[in-house]
Design an enzyme around this catalytic site. Sequence first.
Site, PDB file in Angstrom:
ATOM      1  N   HIS A 168       9.663   6.728  20.235  1.00 20.35           N
ATOM      2  CA  HIS A 168       9.716   7.868  19.322  1.00 20.35           C
ATOM      3  C   HIS A 168      10.614   7.593  18.119  1.00 20.35           C
ATOM      4  O   HIS A 168      10.529   8.278  17.108  1.00 20.35           O
ATOM      5  CB  HIS A 168      10.179   9.131  20.062  1.00 20.35           C
ATOM      6  CG  HIS A 168      11.616   9.119  20.472  1.00 20.35           C
ATOM      7  ND1 HIS A 168      12.020   8.861  21.759  1.00 20.35           N
ATOM      8  CD2 HIS A 168      12.751   9.344  19.784  1.00 20.35           C
ATOM      9  CE1 HIS A 168      13.325   8.931  21.835  1.00 20.35           C
ATOM     10  NE2 HIS A 168      13.797   9.226  20.645  1.00 20.35           N
ATOM     11  N   ASP A 199       7.924   5.168  26.360  1.00 18.38           N
ATOM     12  CA  ASP A 199       8.854   5.456  25.264  1.00 18.38           C
ATOM     13  C   ASP A 199       9.738   4.253  24.924  1.00 18.38           C
ATOM     14  O   ASP A 199      10.943   4.384  24.745  1.00 18.38           O
ATOM     15  CB  ASP A 199       9.723   6.677  25.591  1.00 18.38           C
ATOM     16  CG  ASP A 199      10.316   7.310  24.334  1.00 18.38           C
ATOM     17  OD1 ASP A 199      10.007   6.837  23.229  1.00 18.38           O
ATOM     18  OD2 ASP A 199      11.101   8.274  24.476  1.00 18.38           O
ATOM     19  N   SER A 277      19.197   7.564  21.086  1.00 16.82           N
ATOM     20  CA  SER A 277      17.883   7.056  21.487  1.00 16.82           C
ATOM     21  C   SER A 277      17.785   5.558  21.292  1.00 16.82           C
ATOM     22  O   SER A 277      18.071   5.048  20.210  1.00 16.82           O
ATOM     23  CB  SER A 277      16.784   7.724  20.669  1.00 16.82           C
ATOM     24  OG  SER A 277      16.449   8.955  21.187  1.00 16.82           O
TER      25      SER A 277
END
Length: 587
Positions: A168, A199, A277
Amino acid sequence: MAGLKRKRGRKPKNSIAQNANTTTSTAAVYDGGIPPNPTSEATSQEPPTLRRGRGRGRPKKQVEDPKNDGGASPERRGSRLPDHAHINGGGGEGEFLAFAAAPTGDPRHAAEVAHSAAKAVPSMDAVVKVFCVHTEPNFSLPWQRKRQYSSSSSGFIIGGRRVLTNAHSVEHHTQVKLKKRGSDTKYLATVLAIGNECDIAMLTVSDDEFWEGVTPVEFGDLPALQDAVTVVGYPIGGDTISVTSGVVSRLEILSYVHGSTELLGLQIDAAINSGNSGGPAFSDKGKCVGIAFQSLKYEDVENIGYVIPTPVIMHFIQDYQKNGAYTGFPVLGVEWQKMENPDLRMAMGMTSNQKGVRIRRIEPTAPESHVLKPSDVIISFDGVNIANDGTVPFRHGERIGFSYLVSQKYTGDSAAVKVLRNSVMFEFSIKLATHKRLIPAHIREKPPSYYIVGGFVFTAVSVPYLRSEYGKEYEFEAPVKLLDKHLHGMAQSVDEQVVLVSQVLVADINIGYEEIVNTQVMAFNGKPVKNLKILAAMVEACDEEFLKFDLEYDQIVVLQTKSAKAATADILAMHCIPSPMSDDLKT
């Protein structure tokens, strides 16, 4: 958190104790600055982020969708470091020092210092900051793209001149740059592979200077419960590297928000904030045990973060090495029912010592649809017996869903499945494949498809389209029929799509049809509509007097063929639409 304020500490300029008889306590410096105007007050509200709800029963419970933070991971849940922990954020080269100024003669503090000093130092110089410029398609107006925006997140260097981050973080990327710790240079990166299900994304940099003086991160084994973990990255709050620590709280199959799938995941109590992230989670041995990627948002919980564990990471890496591209995680392609009720087991012909799960439905596109049947009882998968609740032995004292065994396989691999059918045991060798969704969760880095005739805009449904039309709460706002297809629909063939009349661009030719919005097209001139490409081909080749579209709820649309096709050019010019169909439909 509703009605709750949390103190946030900032690391002082000089974090070393000035008095040897006092214990120094510091808070980690958070890095990133993705959400605008972060508060610097000691007691503050949560930083503003966008979150997509998951689940349908409890709308207040949300697993944060890091994508809505502009490529950033979930927002701050509060950091927690031991009183004796100190983060060396600027002076050293990749050092993580844990110490305390223990009072003279205090054996407890001396023991704590010795234990901390024995911990391995993670390779923090391998942690990089990821800068990405995104340009997302406009799914509601598929001939356009949205305004570009920038995001920052984290990543880390592994062997083979590669970098890992979250999928993402680089979704719909236009440009990706990487910056090493302590460097003022941003290096252009190339995206090698994106695994939306897990992911994870893999990057590389062509500039040799980027790889100089960097030791790649090494991967460790799957940690046990209560093992210490250290999350390193560049989250909100500053420009330098940040470290938060915690322990492994839970290990189970969990929902991956970005991928809309379920894979093995670690739950930890270390803070995972916006910008974390793609950052690594280190064990106390200095080995990487996972990648930070999402956190739980709920009014009654705090400090719940999630990490992608090493088995999932290694599957992604080895998949890329074997195939030269990411092919995905295979699935068994069945919906199953627990067999915990004794009467149900008796009715299915099971003996008292037999356990398993009952097949409810089988994906028509799955390879096993030719051998398995509804009401078969799956007894074992690859020689591992399945319990009545669908779990298999995992580690000592632990059990896990048997889908974990399936996810360890690769696309195209075979597996031995033992089933009970009418009290007779059968064993099949099944070739595993990826999941074909009727309504896909992603469109894999290509523009959305569309077709326009007579002002009617036709498109294929996807999760991004639903989100574009109905917002992040699309699972509560979208029409029930679309939700039913999204949650329970099964594609009858690999190329099947749900085709909609997205909207009607008003013109004289379509008077009376203006209010048709997001309505499924069932047939054209009496022929079923299998997908958007077939619909466009049938309309373009039509030489009948009328174009007749059968919509759901027995609604029909009739247009005169010559008039509708002649009016299309003027409608396109009025709305500045370059073409009546997307490029993928022209071939």
